[in-house]
Design an enzyme around this catalytic site. Structure first.
Site, PDB file in Angstrom:
ATOM      1  N   GLY A  46      42.556-110.898  71.222  1.00  0.00           N
ATOM      2  CA  GLY A  46      42.789-111.106  69.798  1.00  0.00           C
ATOM      3  C   GLY A  46      42.797-109.803  69.026  1.00  0.00           C
ATOM      4  O   GLY A  46      42.165-108.819  69.434  1.00  0.00           O
ATOM      5  N   GLN A  51      42.432-104.271  61.822  1.00  0.00           N
ATOM      6  CA  GLN A  51      42.205-103.394  62.981  1.00  0.00           C
ATOM      7  C   GLN A  51      43.375-102.437  63.205  1.00  0.00           C
ATOM      8  O   GLN A  51      43.244-101.456  63.928  1.00  0.00           O
ATOM      9  CB  GLN A  51      41.992-104.225  64.257  1.00  0.00           C
ATOM     10  N   CYS A  90      35.287-106.048  71.751  1.00  0.00           N
ATOM     11  CA  CYS A  90      36.192-105.931  70.609  1.00  0.00           C
ATOM     12  C   CYS A  90      37.038-104.678  70.780  1.00  0.00           C
ATOM     13  O   CYS A  90      36.518-103.636  71.191  1.00  0.00           O
ATOM     14  CB  CYS A  90      35.365-105.845  69.324  1.00  0.00           C
ATOM     15  N   LEU A  91      38.316-104.778  70.463  1.00  0.00           N
ATOM     16  CA  LEU A  91      39.198-103.620  70.612  1.00  0.00           C
ATOM     17  C   LEU A  91      38.810-102.483  69.666  1.00  0.00           C
ATOM     18  O   LEU A  91      39.233-101.352  69.867  1.00  0.00           O
ATOM     19  CB  LEU A  91      40.659-104.029  70.377  1.00  0.00           C
ATOM     20  N   HIS A 132      35.895-114.798  66.132  1.00  0.00           N
ATOM     21  CA  HIS A 132      35.818-113.328  66.133  1.00  0.00           C
ATOM     22  C   HIS A 132      36.880-112.734  65.198  1.00  0.00           C
ATOM     23  O   HIS A 132      36.587-111.846  64.399  1.00  0.00           O
ATOM     24  CB  HIS A 132      36.005-112.835  67.571  1.00  0.00           C
ATOM     25  N   GLU A 133      38.107-113.246  65.286  1.00  0.00           N
ATOM     26  CA  GLU A 133      39.199-112.661  64.500  1.00  0.00           C
ATOM     27  C   GLU A 133      39.097-113.021  63.020  1.00  0.00           C
ATOM     28  O   GLU A 133      39.402-112.196  62.155  1.00  0.00           O
ATOM     29  CB  GLU A 133      40.562-113.076  65.064  1.00  0.00           C
ATOM     30  N   HIS A 136      36.771-110.706  61.454  1.00  0.00           N
ATOM     31  CA  HIS A 136      37.412-109.421  61.127  1.00  0.00           C
ATOM     32  C   HIS A 136      38.059-109.468  59.747  1.00  0.00           C
ATOM     33  O   HIS A 136      37.931-108.530  58.961  1.00  0.00           O
ATOM     34  CB  HIS A 136      38.501-109.089  62.153  1.00  0.00           C
TER      35      HIS A 136
HETATM   36 ZN   LIG Z   1      37.415-107.503  67.377  1.00  0.00          ZN
END
Ligand SMILES: [Zn+2]
Length: 263
Positions: A46, A51, A90-91, A132-133, A136
């Site tokens: 995701g 991000q 997480c990226l 999670h997204e 964000h």
């Molecule tokens: Zn993340």
């Protein structure tokens, strides 16, 4: 379409609340297309728009085994059910993972890339990714959900069952950006495919060093009293100013992807 640079902790944009999208138009579709390309290049599950530097309520999710990624515009959680502890990554924290509490299932709704209303009941990894997204988009990061006394550790360190986890967005970070495209079995017998995507296409090296320094200063990772000892894959977040490195030749170069995640 283009790969966009992924912002990493503590970039302030990750703490910003994204704006509601008024109209799902070509601009939004272009953003989503870039996000999907970036997400797939990073081997993630995701990605939220902030991000990659866009303050819009747009998320892309690419579940394992699914041919194409989903675009979620203005996603909202309507209800959650249950609670579980789960490994997450997480990226925007490449190379780390931690234990968090998430719902077992969520009911959510959003607009797709054509502006059509979608309503979904999601479970397991899908539910985790949606939570999670959407976090964000509200400036909330998974480190905010770390269980009491838990710290971030190097991706791959935590004990896991066979089922896929959110950690699978993990990236291993290495100083050597070689372009080898080898398939090598790791110690668990799982084949690892090394991506030809250059790490520097996804992240800026200086922001990675800054992230590692700030994670340590903020107490999200443990200071290692003996940084010299050789722990193989078990870095336990002692990276400090240094990049996370591995002595394992299989892990050298670029971004690691589990082949399962490339579908
Ligand atoms: Zn993340």
């Amino acid at each position: 379409m283009a790969i966009r640079r992924i912002r990493v902790f503590p970039d302030p944009i990750l703490r910003k609340k994204c704006r509601v999208v008024r109209r799902v138009d070509d601009k939004i579709r272009d953003l989503a297309a870039d996000m999907i390309e970036t997400l797939d290049a990073a081997g993630g599950i995701g990605l939220a728009a902030n991000q990659v530097g866009a303050l819009q309520r747009v998320v892309t999710i690419h579940m394992l085994g699914e041919e194409s990624a989903e675009v979620l515009v203005n996603p909202e959680i309507r209800a959650t059910e249950g609670e579980r502890e789960i490994i997450e990554g997480c990226l925007s924290f490449p190379g780390y993972e931690g234990l968090v509490k998430r719902a077992i299932s969520v009911k959510a709704r959003w607009l797709d890339e054509n502006g059509s209303k979608m309503t979904v009941t999601a479970e397991e990894l899908y539910a985790q990714a949606i939570e999670h997204e959407i976090d964000h988009l509200n400036g909330i990061l998974y480190v905010d959900h770390l269980l009491a006394h838990q710290k971030l550790v190097a991706a791959g360190s935590l004990k896991r069952e066979d089922e896929p986890h959110m950690h699978d967005v993990e990236l291993e970070i290495h100083t050597d950006h070689s372009d080898d495209d080898e398939v090598e079995p790791d110690e668990s017998g799982i084949e690892i495919v090394e991506s030809t995507i250059k790490f520097s296409d996804l992240y800026s090296d200086s922001s990675i060093s800054q992230m590692q320094y700030d994670l340590r200063s903020a107490g999200y990772v443990v200071d290692d009293p003996e940084p010299e000892h050789d722990t193989g894959h078990q870095h336990h977040g002692q990276a400090g100013h240094e990049q996370v490195e591995s002595d394992d030749p299989h892990l050298n170069g670029g971004v690691l992807l589990d082949p399962e995640h490339r579908h």
